[in-house]
Structure formats: C-alpha cells, structure tokens
Scaffold this active site. Structure first.
Site, PDB file in Angstrom:
ATOM      1  N   SER A 149      30.374  43.306  53.660  1.00 35.39           N
ATOM      2  CA  SER A 149      29.195  43.344  52.778  1.00 35.39           C
ATOM      3  C   SER A 149      28.095  42.518  53.447  1.00 35.39           C
ATOM      4  CB  SER A 149      29.558  42.697  51.434  1.00 35.39           C
ATOM      5  OG  SER A 149      28.405  42.482  50.642  1.00 35.39           O
ATOM      6  N   TYR A 162      34.337  36.525  46.302  1.00 31.47           N
ATOM      7  CA  TYR A 162      33.893  37.735  47.007  1.00 31.47           C
ATOM      8  C   TYR A 162      33.243  37.352  48.337  1.00 31.47           C
ATOM      9  CZ  TYR A 162      31.467  42.294  47.544  1.00 31.47           C
ATOM     10  OH  TYR A 162      31.000  43.512  47.993  1.00 31.47           O
TER      11      TYR A 162
END
Ligand code: NAD
Length: 267
Positions: A149, A162
C-alpha cells in the site's frame, strides 16, 4: 476502464489471494483475460465465490478455480499453495493480495485486531511465498507480487497494525528478491494509493466516528487529502501494474516497491 496494454499469460498458472472482490478479483480477471489459468481465493466457501470462478472460466475460456482458505490461519495459507498447484498443475505467479483494515488509535487497539491484521496482511504473504518458492526455483521462473500500500511507505494516524504490516510487506518483498535474485524469480511489492473498493467503503463509517465528519468530508478531507490527483484510483490501474511486473520482460524489476498512488509519494 479498459487497459490499452495487451498482455499474454497463456500457459501461466496464477494464484491471487483475497480475490472474491476489489483489486484481487480485478487482477484475477485481467490474468484470465490474458490467457492464464487462475485460482481465486477468499476465506468463505460461499456458492457465490465458486460461481465467480465458474463465470470467469466461461467468459475467458481459461481454467479458473475458487479455493477457499482463511489466511488468518497459517496452516491454511500453507495448504492454499499446495491445493493451487494440484488444481492448476503448478504455480507460476503468486499475487498476495488479501488484506483487511482496522481503525483505532494505538491506545485502544486490541490484541485480537493487531494479530488479525498482521497475520492476514503480512504473515500469510510470508507463508504462501515460502510454500511457492521451491517449485518456482525448480522451474527457474516465477513471479511473486505482494500487495502492500502507499501505507507501506507512508504513515497515517489510527492504522498502526495495517501500516506496520504493509511496511513489513515491502521489507519481506525486498528480502525474497535478494534470496532468489539469480534464479529467474522476481519479487516485488505493489503500493496502491486509495482505490474505491469494499476495504475503503468499510473505513468511511469508522473514520466518520473517529473524526465527527460527514461522509463526503471524510472522502475529501481524510481519504483523498494525501492523493494529489484527488480521485480514487481504478482497480484496473492496479491490476495492469501487477500484470506488467509479472511479464517476462519485467525480469529485472525485483525488490521494488511499485507505487500506483496518484502522486502521494511526491509529497
Ligand atoms: P477488498 O476488501 O475488496 O479485498 C480484500 C480481499 O481480502 C477480499 O477478497 C477478502 O475476501 C480477502 N480476505 C479478507 N480476509 C481474508 C482471510 N482471512 N482469508 C482470505 N482472504 C481474506 O479490498 P481491496 O481494496 O481490493 O484490497 C485488496 C488489497 O489491496 C489489500 O491487501 C489492501 O490492503 C490493498 N490496498 C487497497 C487499497 C485501496 O484503496 N482499496 C489501497 C492500498 C492497498
């Protein structure tokens, strides 16, 4: 959005984890349309997921299977690769895409949420890559694409697990790339900015609760605030990047964090 690049993956066997929706499904679809045999995966064993694979096979004329595995469980991540090799006759391209999000400040982040996010987003990628590498080494060819990401390169508040996991994905990808550098296998991370998929849709109510903002304000002032293009990236853009680094001509692209982030990295 149709891509203007023609890929040819005929004869290749591809596993995309977390591919019953979003980026994973779009990537699996793009590989099948380019002639690959494809295994879809999610943790449910719903009839609808098997139908997805069946419909993709009908549309493309390729072998497409749905293989359930709960990637929060290490043993299921291990056996997913074996089952894929059995069902497709081998595995040439592994796309580790499954991921979840949990929004909370560190002070109130539960152990359970931390373990689940890091297991699915990071540890399962280690487990599937470890399981896939021996056959790829033997074949002298392989592609491992780990979906990280923009949050693998940059932080935002309230997403500690995350962001730690996605930074870890980039480190894992670099390490695998070095270990297999002379074998015909490449390993890269792909780093999307904001793409409008269920994982993003699911964050909006949480962000509204955390910030007290309305939905449109969360989209504009929280989600897209770091994305200079000020639009959500389309799933096809991420799929095309994944397919490109899976081609033979991309054999020198390895150990790279490939950002498709609407300019986020330029800030
Ligand atoms: P999504 O929610 O549509 O897809 C997530 C996929 O993971 C689903 O197929 C889901 O079934 C699967 N999954 C979840 N838990 C699982 C489990 N325990 N076992 C097996 N599969 C499981 O969201 P998406 O946006 O398409 O996300 C795909 C990947 O892209 C994720 O790794 C995510 O972190 C990453 N990503 C997304 C964005 C974005 O803006 N959408 C940005 C950067 C990175």
């Amino acid at each position: 959005m149709a891509t203007d690049i023609q890929f040819n993956f005929s004869g290749k066997r591809v596993l995309v984890t977390g591919s019953n929706s979003g980026i994973g499904l779009e990537t699996a679809r793009a590989f099948a349309r380019a002639g690959a045999s494809v295994a879809l995966n999610s943790f449910s064993n719903e009839e609808a997921d098997h139908v997805l694979a069946h419909d993709l096979a009908e549309e493309t004329g390729q072998t497409c299977r749905y293989i359930p595995a709960d990637l929060s469980k290490r043993e299921e991540a291990n056996s997913l690769v074996t089952r894929c090799q059995q069902e497709l006759g081998g595995l040439d391209v592994l796309v580790n895409n499954a991921g979840i999000q949990h929004i909370s400040p560190v002070d109130t982040f539960s152990d359970d949420a931390w373990d689940r996010v890091t297991e699915i987003n990071l540890s399962s990628q280690f487990a599937t890559a470890r399981a896939a590498l021996p056959a790829m080494r033997q074949a002298g060819w392989g592609r491992i694409i780990n979906v990280a990401s923009a949050h693998g390169l940059h932080a935002s508040a309230n997403k500690s697990a995350y962001i730690a996991a996605k930074h870890g994905v980039i480190g894992l990808s670099k390490t695998i790339a070095l270990e297999v550098a002379e074998t015909g296998i490449t390993c890269n991370a792909v780093c999307p900015g904001y793409v409008f998929t269920p994982i993003i849709e699911g964050q909006i109510p949480d962000q509204m609760a955390q910030t007290g903002l309305e939905r449109e304000q969360v989209i504009r002032d929280v989600l897209l605030v770091k994305q200079p293009t000020k639009r959500f990236i389309e799933m096809e853009e991420i799929a095309a990047a994944i397919l490109y680094i899976s081609t033979d001509i991309a054999k020198s692209i390895t150990g790279h964090a490939f950002a498709v982030d609407g300019g986020w990295g330029a800030i």
